[in-house]
Write an enzyme that holds these catalytic residues in place. Structure first.
Site, PDB file in Angstrom:
ATOM      1  N   ASN A  23     -12.753  -3.428   4.819  1.00 23.80           N
ATOM      2  CA  ASN A  23     -13.902  -3.833   3.807  1.00 23.80           C
ATOM      3  C   ASN A  23     -14.052  -4.419   2.522  1.00 23.80           C
ATOM      4  O   ASN A  23     -14.293  -4.418   1.582  1.00 23.80           O
ATOM      5  CB  ASN A  23     -14.183  -1.721   2.773  1.00 23.80           C
ATOM      6  CG  ASN A  23     -12.360  -1.559   2.081  1.00 23.80           C
ATOM      7  OD1 ASN A  23     -11.274  -2.671   2.686  1.00 23.80           O
ATOM      8  ND2 ASN A  23     -12.148  -0.282   1.629  1.00 23.80           N
ATOM      9  N   ARG A  37     -18.634  -5.488  -1.509  1.00 17.57           N
ATOM     10  CA  ARG A  37     -18.634  -4.328  -0.354  1.00 17.57           C
ATOM     11  C   ARG A  37     -20.320  -4.214   0.754  1.00 17.57           C
ATOM     12  O   ARG A  37     -20.267  -3.783   2.319  1.00 17.57           O
ATOM     13  CB  ARG A  37     -18.048  -2.789  -0.388  1.00 17.57           C
ATOM     14  CG  ARG A  37     -16.517  -3.019  -0.555  1.00 17.57           C
ATOM     15  CD  ARG A  37     -15.697  -2.443  -0.625  1.00 17.57           C
ATOM     16  NE  ARG A  37     -14.229  -2.377  -0.775  1.00 17.57           N
ATOM     17  CZ  ARG A  37     -13.245  -1.090  -1.695  1.00 17.57           C
ATOM     18  NH1 ARG A  37     -13.573  -0.905  -2.730  1.00 17.57           N
ATOM     19  NH2 ARG A  37     -12.041  -1.772  -1.786  1.00 17.57           N
ATOM     20  N   PHE A  42      -4.849   7.384   7.456  1.00 13.97           N
ATOM     21  CA  PHE A  42      -5.067   5.840   7.308  1.00 13.97           C
ATOM     22  C   PHE A  42      -4.342   5.369   7.385  1.00 13.97           C
ATOM     23  O   PHE A  42      -3.921   3.774   7.774  1.00 13.97           O
ATOM     24  CB  PHE A  42      -6.490   5.872   7.188  1.00 13.97           C
ATOM     25  CG  PHE A  42      -6.266   5.753   5.308  1.00 13.97           C
ATOM     26  CD1 PHE A  42      -5.510   4.471   4.872  1.00 13.97           C
ATOM     27  CD2 PHE A  42      -7.217   6.861   4.816  1.00 13.97           C
ATOM     28  CE1 PHE A  42      -5.763   4.551   3.259  1.00 13.97           C
ATOM     29  CE2 PHE A  42      -6.553   6.915   2.618  1.00 13.97           C
ATOM     30  CZ  PHE A  42      -5.856   5.555   2.821  1.00 13.97           C
ATOM     31  N   ARG A  75     -13.546  -3.771  -9.776  1.00 15.87           N
ATOM     32  CA  ARG A  75     -14.285  -2.616  -9.118  1.00 15.87           C
ATOM     33  C   ARG A  75     -15.650  -3.400  -9.400  1.00 15.87           C
ATOM     34  O   ARG A  75     -15.871  -2.672  -7.708  1.00 15.87           O
ATOM     35  CB  ARG A  75     -13.354  -1.595  -9.807  1.00 15.87           C
ATOM     36  CG  ARG A  75     -11.714  -1.668  -9.864  1.00 15.87           C
ATOM     37  CD  ARG A  75     -11.632  -0.975  -8.763  1.00 15.87           C
ATOM     38  NE  ARG A  75     -11.475  -0.602  -8.073  1.00 15.87           N
ATOM     39  CZ  ARG A  75     -11.047   0.120  -6.720  1.00 15.87           C
ATOM     40  NH1 ARG A  75     -10.564  -0.565  -6.756  1.00 15.87           N
ATOM     41  NH2 ARG A  75     -11.568   1.338  -5.845  1.00 15.87           N
ATOM     42  N   THR A  79     -15.517   1.795  -2.481  1.00 17.65           N
ATOM     43  CA  THR A  79     -14.870   1.928  -0.697  1.00 17.65           C
ATOM     44  C   THR A  79     -15.335   1.794   0.611  1.00 17.65           C
ATOM     45  O   THR A  79     -14.946   1.015   1.642  1.00 17.65           O
ATOM     46  CB  THR A  79     -13.049   2.897  -0.934  1.00 17.65           C
ATOM     47  OG1 THR A  79     -13.053   3.392  -2.499  1.00 17.65           O
ATOM     48  CG2 THR A  79     -12.425   2.684  -0.087  1.00 17.65           C
ATOM     49  N   TYR A  91       1.238  -1.057   0.004  1.00 12.06           N
ATOM     50  CA  TYR A  91      -0.057   0.085   0.001  1.00 12.06           C
ATOM     51  C   TYR A  91       1.278   1.452  -0.062  1.00 12.06           C
ATOM     52  O   TYR A  91       0.604   2.109   0.494  1.00 12.06           O
ATOM     53  CB  TYR A  91      -0.545   0.125   1.069  1.00 12.06           C
ATOM     54  CG  TYR A  91      -2.511  -1.088   0.813  1.00 12.06           C
ATOM     55  CD1 TYR A  91      -3.106  -0.573   0.016  1.00 12.06           C
ATOM     56  CD2 TYR A  91      -2.636  -1.813   1.720  1.00 12.06           C
ATOM     57  CE1 TYR A  91      -4.237  -1.127  -0.655  1.00 12.06           C
ATOM     58  CE2 TYR A  91      -4.168  -2.294   1.694  1.00 12.06           C
ATOM     59  CZ  TYR A  91      -5.009  -1.919   0.554  1.00 12.06           C
ATOM     60  OH  TYR A  91      -6.122  -2.118   0.332  1.00 12.06           O
ATOM     61  N   GLU A 102       1.137  -5.705  -8.533  1.00 13.85           N
ATOM     62  CA  GLU A 102       0.384  -6.027  -7.895  1.00 13.85           C
ATOM     63  C   GLU A 102       0.324  -7.831  -8.094  1.00 13.85           C
ATOM     64  O   GLU A 102       0.877  -8.298  -7.239  1.00 13.85           O
ATOM     65  CB  GLU A 102      -1.042  -5.840  -7.214  1.00 13.85           C
ATOM     66  CG  GLU A 102      -0.667  -4.325  -6.777  1.00 13.85           C
ATOM     67  CD  GLU A 102      -2.586  -3.665  -7.263  1.00 13.85           C
ATOM     68  OE1 GLU A 102      -2.190  -2.544  -6.607  1.00 13.85           O
ATOM     69  OE2 GLU A 102      -3.346  -4.516  -7.005  1.00 13.85           O
TER      70      GLU A 102
HETATM   71  N1  UDP Z   1      -8.785   2.844   3.196  1.00 16.13           N
HETATM   72  C1  UDP Z   1      -8.965   3.639   5.279  1.00 16.13           C
HETATM   73  N2  UDP Z   1      -9.683   5.349   5.148  1.00 16.13           N
HETATM   74  C2  UDP Z   1      -9.897   5.945   3.937  1.00 16.13           C
HETATM   75  C3  UDP Z   1     -10.034   5.027   2.908  1.00 16.13           C
HETATM   76  C4  UDP Z   1      -9.390   4.003   2.774  1.00 16.13           C
HETATM   77  O1  UDP Z   1      -8.819   3.080   5.146  1.00 16.13           O
HETATM   78  O2  UDP Z   1     -10.588   6.830   4.308  1.00 16.13           O
HETATM   79  C5  UDP Z   1      -8.270   2.129   3.094  1.00 16.13           C
HETATM   80  C6  UDP Z   1      -9.931   0.956   2.658  1.00 16.13           C
HETATM   81  O3  UDP Z   1      -8.943  -0.371   3.665  1.00 16.13           O
HETATM   82  C7  UDP Z   1      -9.333   1.084   0.845  1.00 16.13           C
HETATM   83  C8  UDP Z   1      -7.491   1.022   0.944  1.00 16.13           C
HETATM   84  O4  UDP Z   1      -7.622   1.962   2.305  1.00 16.13           O
HETATM   85  O5  UDP Z   1     -10.089  -0.144   0.515  1.00 16.13           O
HETATM   86  C9  UDP Z   1      -7.285   1.877   0.008  1.00 16.13           C
HETATM   87  O6  UDP Z   1      -7.244   2.419  -0.537  1.00 16.13           O
HETATM   88  P1  UDP Z   1      -8.273   2.911  -2.069  1.00 16.13           P
HETATM   89  O7  UDP Z   1      -8.827   4.455  -2.297  1.00 16.13           O
HETATM   90  O8  UDP Z   1      -7.522   2.954  -3.025  1.00 16.13           O
HETATM   91  O9  UDP Z   1     -10.293   2.311  -1.939  1.00 16.13           O
HETATM   92  P2  UDP Z   1      -9.823   0.722  -3.125  1.00 16.13           P
HETATM   93  O10 UDP Z   1      -9.180   1.257  -4.450  1.00 16.13           O
HETATM   94  O11 UDP Z   1      -9.544   0.402  -2.229  1.00 16.13           O
HETATM   95  O12 UDP Z   1     -11.391   0.600  -3.298  1.00 16.13           O
HETATM   96 MG    MG Z   2      -7.048   1.170  -4.367  1.00 19.23          MG
END
Ligand code: UDP
Ligand code: MG
Length: 140
Positions: free
Chosen positions: A114, A104, A59, A87, A93, A51, A128
């Site tokens: 999530n 989700r 976060f 997706r 998210t 990450y 990845e």
């Molecule tokens: N995350 C979090 N708080 C936030 C946004 C994201 O804890 O406000 C975490 C969550 O587990 C998320 C991951 O960070 O899935 C990666 O964030 P991203 O914006 O890439 O979301 P994703 O691609 O997983 O939808």
């Molecule tokens: Mg992401």
């Protein structure tokens, strides 16, 4: 649309609640095929490297601790337009914003915990997949 591969993680909140089968079923029902899969327990360091794009976000620490808190299932999904389709099946998210029927919406506990990760573009999918799997482990 082209046949694509994307990278997916079933996150610790989901493995802890014994939801891996239900989540894999969602992918399979959407026409995605599991072509590689393994259950592993990430270290904090490995979670941070995966990450690293989020390392400046507030976060980040909590996210790494969560990702290292229990086993994950790392997998490669294949199908027509697999990156976007994954997706779509995952949902937004924040589960509060996720469309009905998405993983989700049904399973996520919070915006952080999530249930699933999915690559967001062809370049991130390739990076990845290569971080978690060797070519020999992509079995089709
Ligand atoms: N995350 C979090 N708080 C936030 C946004 C994201 O804890 O406000 C975490 C969550 O587990 C998320 C991951 O960070 O899935 C990666 O964030 P991203 O914006 O890439 O979301 P994703 O691609 O997983 O939808
Ligand atoms: Mg992401």
């Amino acid at each position: 649309m082209a046949l694509e591969r994307t990278f997916s993680i079933i996150k610790p909140d989901a493995t802890r609640r014994n939801l891996t089968g239900k989540i894999v079923a969602k992918f399979e029902e959407a026409g995605l095929r599991v072509v590689a899969q393994k259950r592993i327990h990430l270290t904090m360091e490995q979670a941070g490297e995966f990450y690293s794009v989020h390392k400046e976000r507030p976060f980040f620490g909590e996210l790494c601790e969560f990702m290292a808190s229990a086993p994950i299932v790392a997998q490669v999904l294949e199908g027509e337009g697999a990156i976007a389709k994954n997706r779509e099946v995952m949902g937004a998210t924040n589960p509060a914003d996720a469309a009905a029927g998405t993983i989700r919406a049904e399973f996520a506990e919070s915006v952080g915990e999530n249930s699933v990760h999915g690559s967001d573009a062809p370049e991130t999918a390739a990076t990845e997949i290569a971080y978690f799997f060797s070519g020999l482990e992509l079995v089709g």
